[in-house]
Design a protein around this motif. Structure first.
Motif, mmCIF file in Angstrom:
data_model
loop_
_atom_site.group_PDB
_atom_site.id
_atom_site.type_symbol
_atom_site.label_atom_id
_atom_site.label_comp_id
_atom_site.label_asym_id
_atom_site.label_seq_id
_atom_site.Cartn_x
_atom_site.Cartn_y
_atom_site.Cartn_z
ATOM 1 N N VAL A 363 0.873 -1.166 0.000
ATOM 2 C CA VAL A 363 0.000 0.000 0.000
ATOM 3 C C VAL A 363 0.913 1.220 0.000
ATOM 4 C CG1 VAL A 363 -1.795 1.280 1.194
ATOM 5 C CG2 VAL A 363 -1.811 -1.232 1.217
ATOM 6 N N VAL A 364 0.992 1.903 -1.134
ATOM 7 C CA VAL A 364 1.891 3.047 -1.277
ATOM 8 C C VAL A 364 1.127 4.314 -0.943
ATOM 9 C CG1 VAL A 364 3.360 4.336 -2.864
ATOM 10 C CG2 VAL A 364 3.191 1.845 -3.053
ATOM 11 N N THR A 365 1.711 5.149 -0.082
ATOM 12 C CA THR A 365 1.116 6.433 0.267
ATOM 13 C C THR A 365 2.070 7.553 -0.126
ATOM 14 O OG1 THR A 365 2.073 6.478 2.493
ATOM 15 C CG2 THR A 365 -0.062 5.385 2.227
ATOM 16 N N VAL A 366 1.497 8.665 -0.575
ATOM 17 C CA VAL A 366 2.278 9.837 -0.960
ATOM 18 C C VAL A 366 1.716 11.037 -0.208
ATOM 19 C CG1 VAL A 366 3.118 11.267 -2.851
ATOM 20 C CG2 VAL A 366 2.616 8.847 -3.255
ATOM 21 N N THR A 367 2.579 11.745 0.501
ATOM 22 C CA THR A 367 2.156 12.922 1.267
ATOM 23 C C THR A 367 3.127 14.071 1.021
ATOM 24 O OG1 THR A 367 3.423 12.218 3.222
ATOM 25 C CG2 THR A 367 1.117 11.517 3.103
ATOM 26 N N GLN A 368 2.632 15.287 1.274
ATOM 27 C CA GLN A 368 3.479 16.483 1.227
ATOM 28 C C GLN A 368 3.046 17.416 2.345
ATOM 29 O OE1 GLN A 368 2.975 19.221 -2.072
ATOM 30 N NE2 GLN A 368 5.145 19.815 -2.028
ATOM 31 N N ASP A 369 3.978 17.737 3.221
ATOM 32 C CA ASP A 369 3.685 18.603 4.379
ATOM 33 C C ASP A 369 2.492 18.063 5.171
ATOM 34 O OD1 ASP A 369 5.762 20.316 3.564
ATOM 35 O OD2 ASP A 369 4.396 21.448 2.267
ATOM 36 N N GLY A 370 2.415 16.730 5.303
ATOM 37 C CA GLY A 370 1.332 16.099 6.036
ATOM 38 C C GLY A 370 0.039 15.966 5.270
ATOM 39 N N ARG A 371 -0.018 16.464 4.051
ATOM 40 C CA ARG A 371 -1.232 16.419 3.244
ATOM 41 C C ARG A 371 -1.200 15.191 2.340
ATOM 42 N NH1 ARG A 371 -2.257 18.787 -1.970
ATOM 43 N NH2 ARG A 371 -0.153 19.658 -1.880
ATOM 44 N N PRO A 372 -2.194 14.293 2.430
ATOM 45 C CA PRO A 372 -2.187 13.117 1.565
ATOM 46 C C PRO A 372 -2.442 13.506 0.111
ATOM 47 C CG PRO A 372 -4.217 13.222 2.840
ATOM 48 C CD PRO A 372 -3.341 14.301 3.364
ATOM 49 N N LEU A 373 -1.616 12.956 -0.776
ATOM 50 C CA LEU A 373 -1.755 13.209 -2.203
ATOM 51 C C LEU A 373 -2.293 11.998 -2.959
ATOM 52 C CD1 LEU A 373 1.625 15.052 -2.977
ATOM 53 C CD2 LEU A 373 -0.600 16.072 -2.467
ATOM 54 N N TRP A 374 -1.956 10.795 -2.458
ATOM 55 C CA TRP A 374 -2.334 9.600 -3.210
ATOM 56 C C TRP A 374 -2.105 8.387 -2.325
ATOM 57 C CZ3 TRP A 374 0.559 5.471 -5.590
ATOM 58 C CH2 TRP A 374 -0.135 4.765 -6.581
ATOM 59 N N ASP A 399 2.316 20.698 -4.506
ATOM 60 C CA ASP A 399 2.568 22.130 -4.364
ATOM 61 C C ASP A 399 4.023 22.387 -4.728
ATOM 62 O OD1 ASP A 399 2.944 24.758 -3.652
ATOM 63 O OD2 ASP A 399 2.333 24.508 -1.553
ATOM 64 N N ARG A 400 4.269 23.064 -5.845
ATOM 65 C CA ARG A 400 5.642 23.272 -6.327
ATOM 66 C C ARG A 400 6.456 24.163 -5.398
ATOM 67 N NH1 ARG A 400 3.419 19.896 -8.812
ATOM 68 N NH2 ARG A 400 3.723 19.301 -10.987
ATOM 69 N N THR A 401 5.826 24.859 -4.484
ATOM 70 C CA THR A 401 6.539 25.698 -3.516
ATOM 71 C C THR A 401 6.574 25.048 -2.138
ATOM 72 O OG1 THR A 401 4.543 26.949 -2.931
ATOM 73 C CG2 THR A 401 5.878 27.753 -4.768
ATOM 74 N N GLY A 402 6.038 23.834 -2.021
ATOM 75 C CA GLY A 402 5.947 23.173 -0.727
ATOM 76 C C GLY A 402 7.188 22.373 -0.377
ATOM 77 N N GLY A 403 7.041 21.582 0.680
ATOM 78 C CA GLY A 403 8.157 20.773 1.176
ATOM 79 C C GLY A 403 8.297 19.477 0.416
ATOM 80 N N PRO A 404 9.169 18.583 0.911
ATOM 81 C CA PRO A 404 9.408 17.317 0.218
ATOM 82 C C PRO A 404 8.143 16.485 0.064
ATOM 83 C CG PRO A 404 11.088 17.718 1.900
ATOM 84 C CD PRO A 404 10.035 18.744 2.116
ATOM 85 N N VAL A 405 8.092 15.762 -1.027
ATOM 86 C CA VAL A 405 7.023 14.791 -1.269
ATOM 87 C C VAL A 405 7.532 13.442 -0.791
ATOM 88 C CG1 VAL A 405 5.611 13.673 -3.031
ATOM 89 C CG2 VAL A 405 6.192 16.105 -3.235
ATOM 90 N N VAL A 406 6.807 12.814 0.120
ATOM 91 C CA VAL A 406 7.282 11.599 0.791
ATOM 92 C C VAL A 406 6.481 10.391 0.333
ATOM 93 C CG1 VAL A 406 7.637 10.475 3.018
ATOM 94 C CG2 VAL A 406 8.003 12.936 2.802
ATOM 95 N N LEU A 407 7.183 9.360 -0.115
ATOM 96 C CA LEU A 407 6.563 8.107 -0.514
ATOM 97 C C LEU A 407 6.897 7.048 0.521
ATOM 98 C CD1 LEU A 407 7.596 9.673 -3.297
ATOM 99 C CD2 LEU A 407 6.498 7.698 -4.343
ATOM 100 N N ALA A 408 5.901 6.308 0.949
ATOM 101 C CA ALA A 408 6.099 5.310 2.007
ATOM 102 C C ALA A 408 5.148 4.148 1.781
ATOM 103 C CB ALA A 408 5.878 5.928 3.384
ATOM 104 N N LEU A 409 5.371 3.058 2.488
ATOM 105 C CA LEU A 409 4.461 1.925 2.517
ATOM 106 C C LEU A 409 3.690 1.973 3.813
ATOM 107 C CD1 LEU A 409 6.707 -0.985 1.182
ATOM 108 C CD2 LEU A 409 5.119 0.442 -0.081
ATOM 109 N N GLY A 410 2.392 1.806 3.722
ATOM 110 C CA GLY A 410 1.612 1.825 4.958
ATOM 111 C C GLY A 410 0.129 2.010 4.675
#
Length: 410
Positions: A363-374, A399-410
């Motif tokens: 189960v792949v999750t993608v978040t940016q600044d705590g905001r779920p993207l996918w 968000d192109r001006t935001g923080g890192p986009v984080v990909l994780a399993l969970g």
């Protein structure tokens, strides 16, 4: 193309060359890109390769399965030859035996060949330098340096290119697909493969070859030629495999030396140049494609990236501005890397995601600044020898001006 001559050091004559696009590496990615660019009228497209023959690793892989349907599957040498012919027919200049030794400017490379020294300046430089296996020394396996200790690439060159004898009894260190291919090449050369060893708890075996899982390579024994390999099992047991040949397979890393010398930032996960979804590095005018980005992927994947990079290279030649670095893409363990690994625009191709170990909970999750993207469950399991492909549509929500986009399993 313009050529001028200058003294390089008071003794040697250096040739100064100007081209429109300089592609370093004549493997599947570099050749596919050069073909597309030349067909599109990109001007002088020049491809360099330090090997004496163009085509990259497929030249040494004599098994079938190269290419993409609906075309017929090809053996590696035929696939490589077809790619070279296509690039030359399109109008690209493919030059072999030429080594890029360093940078003389942001878009200027210094090269050497039997013909002498050259300094080549381009409007766009594309790094398509491919990947290499880490040798035994880099894997910290102690012992002397006898003959008969090889990487997969060295094995393939010895057997297929030079027709050299390999040995009588071999141990293959690794159990990923390339290791199974190495075992097949050894057996085809008349060598008895006494074992394949892997740190993994499970792996696909080669019929007739003992597979030792949860096992690591220890000390090499022998002088002049190996007499054995000490192995360590995870439960603490040790053993000695009698052999005169040891082949270290896998553990691929991008051949990033030229990028590093040019100050092109590297991604800590892939260990290749950082790129956005258009294959642009943070260095203006410098692109990177294929296995120079992420270690080993199938030839068709590398060629697909090369072909896809043609559009952004053409846009750059037409004057498109080089974007500011977008937010980086980062992964969390047990994921190892993702590419592209920064986002300046929306990705149009699948992202490649590689785990560091075999995982079943996909189960792949993608978040940016705590905001779920996918978030999505992907078919599994996944292994360190095969990348996952993530659909790109969610990158439009970054968000192109935001923080890192984080990909994780969970």
């Amino acid at each position: 193309m313009n050529r001028t001559h200058a003294r390089a050091d008071g003794h040697d004559v250096r040739t100064d060359v100007r081209v429109d696009v300089l592609v370093v590496g004549a493997g599947p990615a570099g050749l596919a890109l050069a073909t597309r660019l030349a067909e599109a009228g990109a001007g002088r497209v020049e491809v360099l390769d330090r090997e004496q023959h163009a085509g990259g690793m497929p030249r040494h892989l004599h098994h079938g399965g190269f290419g993409r349907p609906p075309r017929p599957w090809l053996h590696g040498p035929a696939y490589a030859e077809r790619a070279v012919r296509a690039a030359v027919a399109a109008g690209a200049a493919v030059r072999t035996g030429v080594t890029a030794t360093g940078w003389a400017g942001p878009l200027t490379l210094e090269t050497t060949s039997p013909a002498g020294l050259e300094r080549i300046t381009a409007r766009a430089v594309v790094l398509a330098t491919g990947a290499r296996e880490r040798p035994r020394s880099a894997r910290l396996v102690p012992g002397t340096r006898p003959q008969g200790v090889l990487t997969t690439g060295e094995l393939l060159r010895s057997v297929h290119e030079h027709g050299l004898p390999v040995g009588r009894r071999a141990v293959v260190v690794g159990a990923e697909p390339v290791a199974r291919h190495a075992a097949a090449v050894l057996r085809g050369a008349g060598t008895d493969v006494v074992a394949m060893i892997t740190e993994a708890p499970r792996a696909a075996a080669v019929p007739g070859v003992p597979l030792l899982t949860e096992t690591t390579a220890g000390e090499l024994r022998g002088h002049g030629r190996p007499t054995g390999l000490v192995i360590h099992h995870r439960d603490g047991r040790t053993g000695l495999l009698t052999c005169d040949t040891v082949v270290f397979t896998g553990d691929w890393i991008p051949d990033h030396e030229l990028a590093r010398r040019g100050g092109v930032p590297l991604d800590p996960g892939t260990r290749g140049p950082r790129v956005d979804a258009s294959f642009r590095t943070p260095a203006p005018g410098v692109f990177a494609v294929g296995n120079a980005l992420h270690g080993i992927e199938r030839a068709a994947t590398a060629a697909g990236e090369g072909a896809a990079a043609a559009a952004p290279v053409l846009a750059h030649l037409a004057g498109a501005p080089w974007p500011e670095p977008g937010p980086p893409l980062e992964v969390r363990a047990p994921l190892l890397w993702v590419t592209p690994n920064r986002l300046t625009d929306t990705a149009g191709r699948p992202l490649l995601l590689r785990p560091a170990e075999t995982v079943t909970a996909l189960v792949v999750t993608v978040t940016q600044d705590g905001r779920p993207l996918w978030r999505r469950r992907l078919p599994g399991p996944a292994s360190p020898s095969r990348s996952l492909r993530l659909p790109p549509h969610w990158t439009a929500r970054v968000d192109r001006t935001g923080g890192p986009v984080v990909l994780a399993l969970g």
